[in-house]
Design a protein around this motif. Sequence first.
Motif, PDB file in Angstrom:
ATOM      1  N   LEU A 113      15.954 -35.720 -61.426  1.00 18.91           N
ATOM      2  CA  LEU A 113      15.918 -37.008 -62.121  1.00 18.91           C
ATOM      3  C   LEU A 113      17.343 -37.522 -62.229  1.00 18.91           C
ATOM      4  O   LEU A 113      18.222 -36.813 -62.721  1.00 18.91           O
ATOM      5  CB  LEU A 113      15.298 -36.839 -63.510  1.00 18.91           C
ATOM      6  CG  LEU A 113      15.247 -38.071 -64.408  1.00 18.91           C
ATOM      7  CD1 LEU A 113      14.215 -39.072 -63.885  1.00 18.91           C
ATOM      8  CD2 LEU A 113      14.904 -37.670 -65.846  1.00 18.91           C
TER       9      LEU A 113
ATOM     10  N   LEU B 278      10.910 -41.878 -63.603  1.00 21.15           N
ATOM     11  CA  LEU B 278      10.105 -41.041 -62.717  1.00 21.15           C
ATOM     12  C   LEU B 278       8.716 -40.895 -63.310  1.00 21.15           C
ATOM     13  O   LEU B 278       8.567 -40.459 -64.459  1.00 21.15           O
ATOM     14  CB  LEU B 278      10.762 -39.664 -62.558  1.00 21.15           C
ATOM     15  CG  LEU B 278       9.942 -38.583 -61.847  1.00 21.15           C
ATOM     16  CD1 LEU B 278       9.773 -38.932 -60.364  1.00 21.15           C
ATOM     17  CD2 LEU B 278      10.590 -37.207 -62.004  1.00 21.15           C
TER      18      LEU B 278
ATOM     19  N   CYS C   2       7.922 -47.898 -62.562  1.00 22.57           N
ATOM     20  CA  CYS C   2       8.708 -46.706 -62.227  1.00 22.57           C
ATOM     21  C   CYS C   2       9.493 -46.876 -60.925  1.00 22.57           C
ATOM     22  O   CYS C   2       9.155 -47.691 -60.070  1.00 22.57           O
ATOM     23  CB  CYS C   2       7.786 -45.497 -62.099  1.00 22.57           C
ATOM     24  SG  CYS C   2       6.890 -45.154 -63.623  1.00 22.57           S
TER      25      CYS C   2
ATOM     26  N   ARG D  68      10.375 -43.874 -59.045  1.00 27.12           N
ATOM     27  CA  ARG D  68       9.834 -42.837 -58.181  1.00 27.12           C
ATOM     28  C   ARG D  68       8.528 -42.311 -58.768  1.00 27.12           C
ATOM     29  O   ARG D  68       8.286 -42.396 -59.966  1.00 27.12           O
ATOM     30  CB  ARG D  68      10.825 -41.667 -58.009  1.00 27.12           C
ATOM     31  CG  ARG D  68      12.090 -42.069 -57.257  1.00 27.12           C
ATOM     32  CD  ARG D  68      13.004 -40.865 -57.021  1.00 27.12           C
ATOM     33  NE  ARG D  68      12.422 -39.849 -56.154  1.00 27.12           N
ATOM     34  CZ  ARG D  68      12.336 -39.974 -54.826  1.00 27.12           C
ATOM     35  NH1 ARG D  68      12.804 -41.058 -54.231  1.00 27.12           N
ATOM     36  NH2 ARG D  68      11.804 -39.011 -54.105  1.00 27.12           N
TER      37      ARG D  68
ATOM     38  N   GLU E  12       5.816 -36.982 -53.211  1.00 28.43           N
ATOM     39  CA  GLU E  12       6.886 -37.570 -54.021  1.00 28.43           C
ATOM     40  C   GLU E  12       7.639 -38.591 -53.183  1.00 28.43           C
ATOM     41  O   GLU E  12       7.926 -38.355 -52.006  1.00 28.43           O
ATOM     42  CB  GLU E  12       7.852 -36.499 -54.516  1.00 28.43           C
ATOM     43  CG  GLU E  12       8.998 -37.059 -55.361  1.00 28.43           C
ATOM     44  CD  GLU E  12      10.052 -36.023 -55.714  1.00 28.43           C
ATOM     45  OE1 GLU E  12      11.072 -36.416 -56.322  1.00 28.43           O
ATOM     46  OE2 GLU E  12       9.876 -34.843 -55.374  1.00 28.43           O
TER      47      GLU E  12
END
Length: 326
Positions: free
Chosen positions: A32, A38, A228, A230, A242
Motif C-alpha cells: 500500500l 486499496l 479506489c 487499486r 490485483e
Amino acid sequence: MEEPILRIENLTTRFHNVNRTVTAVDNLSFSLCKNQILAIVGESGSGKSVTNLSIMGLIDEPGEIDKNSQILLKTGDSYTDLNKLDEKGLQKIRGNYISMIFQEPSASFNPLFKLGGQIGESLRLHGRMDKKKAYREAVALMEQVHIPSFEHRAQDYPFQMSGGMLQRMMIAQALACKPDILIADEPTTALDVTTQAQILGLIKEKQRETLMSVIFITHDLAIVEDFCDRIMILYAGNLMEEGDAKDVIGNPAHPYTKDLLRAIPRPGMFKETDKLFTIPGKVPSPGEEIIGCPYAKRCSRCTAECIAKKPVLRIIGNRKVRCCNA
C-alpha cells in the motif's frame, strides 16, 4: 516507484480447534502506497476482515499469525515488522499509525458512555491530552465529519444515533490521531444507498485532506470503481487478481472477477426480461481441503489442470492473476 507505506509479505493466518486447523489467509502478499486507496473485494468468508485484523494484531486465540509472515509498516525512515511486536508495542501503533473503522459501529461503542468522551479517549491515550482538551478536540472532529448539532450530539449515547451518524462517529474516532493508514471494514454495510454515498464521500474527503492511505473492505464491486485506486480480489484466503481499479473493472482477467461483476444489478434491469446472474455453488467451508484452484468448483472455465494443482500468481502486464486460463 514510490516506496510503500505498508508491505505485507507471505501473510498466513490460521485458526486452530480440536479437530482441525483452518487457514483463513493463505500466503498473501501486497503493498500500500501513501495517499492510495486499496479495495479488498470478495464474498463473505474470503478472508478480507481476517487480513486486516492481522495487520492490526487483533487475532486472538485460537487464531495465529504464522511467525514467518511479515507486516512491514513504514515508521519514519525504516520499516517495523508488526508481527514481531508485543501487545504493548502494537498499542503504540494502533490509532497513531493505523486506525480501523469496524463493520458494526453499534457494537464498537460502549452503550454506557457518551460519544464525545469515547471519541476523546484515544486522544487522551495517544495524544496525552487532559480530559477537557480531549473532549474539545472530539467535538471539533464531530464537526469535521459533518455531524449536525455536533456540540449537542457529543452528549448523546450510542443508542440515540442512527446507523449513518454512528458510522460518522466511528470515522471521527479513527481520524482522531491523524493516522497514516485507515482501514475501513465494510463501512457501508446495512446502510441505505443515500447514506452509503455520504459515508464514501466523507472517507474520500478526509483521505484527500490528510493524504492518508486507505484499505477499503467490501463485497460490492459496484461501489469501488470510482472510489479506489487499486483492487485486490480475494477468494478462500487467496489473492486471485490485483490491479488498477479501472483495469480490473473494465477488463477483468480472472473468471471470479468476471462473475462478481456479472452479479451486480444494473440500472434498467426488469424482472420480466432480465434474470440477475448468481454465481453457482458456494464459498469453500472453513477447513475444507483444496488441492487445485480454490475457485475451480464454481468456475465455468475449469479444466483438468485447474483441479490438479493450485495456479501460481502470475504477473500479466501491470496485473497479478492466479488462473491457468487468464
